[in-house]
Every structure is written in structure tokens, then in C-alpha cells.
Design an enzyme around this catalytic site. Structure first.
Site, mmCIF file in Angstrom:
data_model
loop_
_atom_site.group_PDB
_atom_site.id
_atom_site.type_symbol
_atom_site.label_atom_id
_atom_site.label_comp_id
_atom_site.label_asym_id
_atom_site.label_seq_id
_atom_site.Cartn_x
_atom_site.Cartn_y
_atom_site.Cartn_z
ATOM 1 C CG HIS A 1 36.248 32.525 57.379
ATOM 2 N ND1 HIS A 1 34.940 32.483 56.959
ATOM 3 C CD2 HIS A 1 36.446 33.782 57.871
ATOM 4 C CE1 HIS A 1 34.367 33.655 57.186
ATOM 5 N NE2 HIS A 1 35.259 34.456 57.739
ATOM 6 C CG LEU A 2 40.695 32.497 63.022
ATOM 7 C CD1 LEU A 2 41.216 31.469 64.019
ATOM 8 C CD2 LEU A 2 41.798 33.520 62.707
ATOM 9 C CB SER A 3 38.041 37.159 60.378
ATOM 10 O OG SER A 3 36.859 36.733 59.739
ATOM 11 C CE1 TYR B 1 36.555 45.003 65.313
ATOM 12 C CE2 TYR B 1 37.138 42.806 64.552
ATOM 13 C CZ TYR B 1 36.263 43.885 64.560
ATOM 14 O OH TYR B 1 35.117 43.838 63.814
ATOM 15 N N PRO C 1 42.152 41.290 69.449
ATOM 16 C CG PRO C 1 43.438 40.207 67.828
ATOM 17 C CD PRO C 1 43.486 41.328 68.813
ATOM 18 C CB SER C 2 37.871 37.478 70.542
ATOM 19 O OG SER C 2 37.375 36.198 70.861
ATOM 20 C CG HIS D 1 35.616 34.167 66.567
ATOM 21 N ND1 HIS D 1 36.055 35.475 66.650
ATOM 22 C CD2 HIS D 1 34.514 34.196 65.751
ATOM 23 C CE1 HIS D 1 35.270 36.257 65.936
ATOM 24 N NE2 HIS D 1 34.323 35.512 65.362
ATOM 25 C CB SER E 1 31.680 32.773 62.525
ATOM 26 O OG SER E 1 32.130 33.964 63.138
#
Length: 277
Positions: free
Chosen positions: A132-134, A214, A217-218, A220, A222
Site C-alpha cells: 500500500h501507499l500510506s 509529514y 512526504p516521500s 512510496h 513499502s
């Protein structure tokens, strides 16, 4: 809410008079046997006997209400060495918002090759169970907040539309507690609509006084994780893994994320929010 209760003065006077009458009554003295031991002093013995004979709850009830009977034990060996980011409390639920990723057929073979390179230094990497992408940090919700929290999320996402984003650059991440290292694939296209979703999620977080995402944010996905902080040891290895991605069979591999549904995971419950076509 607890409401204090105080009896009236007339009731106090009546009780006091009754008490004086009982102390002066020969019948009461005869029943007491002439000694000063009152029934109030015998009560603890009765309670003690009751507690000794109390039967244990049946196993079927323990299975029905596990959280009410016992507290969970913290044993990281039962979770692959993972450590909680916050202390477990009854009635509190770990919650995060994300976009699910459904991998393509060739992704499995690529990930296997990447983890083989990543583990060459001795680290044990575990593939993510759910890719997933947070869109939020992991926060804690009280049980009675779950429904209003998700109602707020749904209202904030009503105008958000579907889109596609691509990821292709490998990066190493570490959690705030420095207890786990992640291999992720960073998004290269689709930042603007992702930031719109984060703003909508952050509004709900602020409404419930929870931590927002954040500032820079980056985004991504995982791919895998290992125990400990290995950010300083993965530089050279990461370059080799990136070459594997770039030299894929039919050109550089790009992870395609079809963003059609946002999800909120609260404990073991998942709430789904379809985006507008």
C-alpha cells in the site's frame, strides 16, 4: 456520568434516632450476646469466604471477550521482531489511511530478486503482507471515535477523483523509532492528486486532534522490511537493486498504482472510500 447524592437532614435525623433506639433495645442486646462485635465486623469474613469459592469463567466466555479478561503481552518474537510504536491500551485502536496496491504478475519475481540482493549482507528481509501507499501516520483512535472519524473522512473525500501514479525509484526508509528498516519504491508521477488526498485526510486528523502527515512526504510503496536501522549500510546494495529495476526485461519496471479507492484500517477493521470516476 456519576451524580453525587446526599440525603436530606430529616433522613439523617431519622436514621440517627433509629440507631439510638436499637442500641438501647434489650432485644438487640440479647441477639448480640452481650458483646460488642457488630455485623459490620463479620462482613469481611463472609466476603473472604465468597471470594475463595468463586468459580472461574468458562472457556467459551473467555474466547468471546478476550480484551475484557486479559491484557495482551508484548513479545516481539511473536511478530518477527517488530516492536509497537506505542503502548497497547484497551479501547484504543491503531489507525492509518492508505491506497492499496494490487501487484502485477511480474512483480513477484522482481521482488524475489531484489530481496536476494538486499539479504546478501546478512539481514533478513520480510515481504510486506499488504502492499500500500500510506496517506497518514499511524494514530490511535478511541473506540467511540471510529464511526465519527470515518464519517468525517468520507465527507472530506467526496470531491476527490480517481487517478494513476507510477513508482520506479528504490529508497530505504526507517521508522521514527529506528526499530525497522523498509525497502520502498518511490512515486515518480502523481504527486499533485496524492497531496490533495493528504490534505483531505489531514483535515480529519486535525478535527480529532491527531497527528497529521509529514510536511514533505516521500510517497512510496513499502516492499519489504527488516529489524533494526540499516539505512547506513544499504547505499551500495541499493544501487545494485536499482539496476535490476532499470534493466527489467521490457525496459525499466514501473509500479502502477490505480488510485480508485482509499481505505482506513482501524485495528482489524477496514473502511473503504471509493473515489469519484
Amino acid at each position: 456520568m456519576l451524580v453525587g447524592y446526599s440525603s436530606s437532614s430529616s433522613e439523617d435525623d431519622s436514621e440517627a434516632a433509629t440507631d439510638r433506639h436499637k442500641r438501647g433495645s434489650p432485644k438487640c442486646q440479647e441477639q448480640d450476646g452481650g458483646n460488642n462485635v457488630s455485623p459490620a465486623r463479620k462482613k469481611p469474613k463472609i466476603e473472604e469466604q465468597v471470594s475463595k469459592t468463586r468459580l472461574p469463567l468458562p472457556g467459551c466466555l473467555l474466547d468471546m471477550f478476550p480484551e475484557d479478561v486479559s491484557s495482551p503481552t508484548e513479545d516481539s518474537s511473536l511478530h518477527g521482531g517488530r516492536v509497537r510504536s506505542f503502548k497497547h491500551e484497551r479501547g484504543s485502536w491503531a489507525t492509518y489511511v492508505y491506497l492499496p496496491y494490487h501487484p502485477e504478475e511480474e512483480f513477484g519475481e522482481l521482488l524475489e530478486e531484489l530481496l536476494s540482493l538486499a539479504g546478501a549482507g546478512g539481514a533478513v528481509w520480510t515481504p510486506q503482507e499488504e502492499l500500500h501507499l500510506s496517506l497518514s501516520q499511524t494514530v490511535v483512535l478511541r473506540h467511540h471515535w471510529i464511526q465519527p472519524f470515518n464519517r468525517s473522512l468520507r465527507a472530506g473525500l467526496v470531491h476527490c477523483k480517481r487517478f494513476v501514479c507510477l513508482a520506479g525509484r528504490l529508497r530505504i526508509y526507517c521508522n521514527d523509532e529506528r526499530t525497522r528498516t523498509f525497502l520502498g519504491m518511490e512515486v515518480c508521477t502523481g504527486h499533485a492528486p496524492l497531496l490533495d488526498l493528504v490534505q483531505a485526510v489531514d483535515r480529519t486528523m486535525k478535527e480529532f486532534r491527531l497527528e497529521t502527515f509529514y510536511k514533505e512526504p516521500s510517497f512510496h510503496v513499502s516492499l519489504a522490511w527488516c529489524v533494526g536501522d540499516l539505512t547506513g549500510q544499504m547505499g551500495e546494495c541499493l544501487q545494485g537493486m536499482q539496476r535490476v529495476v532499470d534493466d527489467h526485461e521490457e525496459g525499466p519496471f514501473l509500479l502502477r498504482l490505480d488510485c480508485v479507492e482509499l481505505r482506513c484500517r482501524t485495528g482489524n477493521k477496514t473502511f473503504r472510500f471509493p473515489l469519484e470516476p
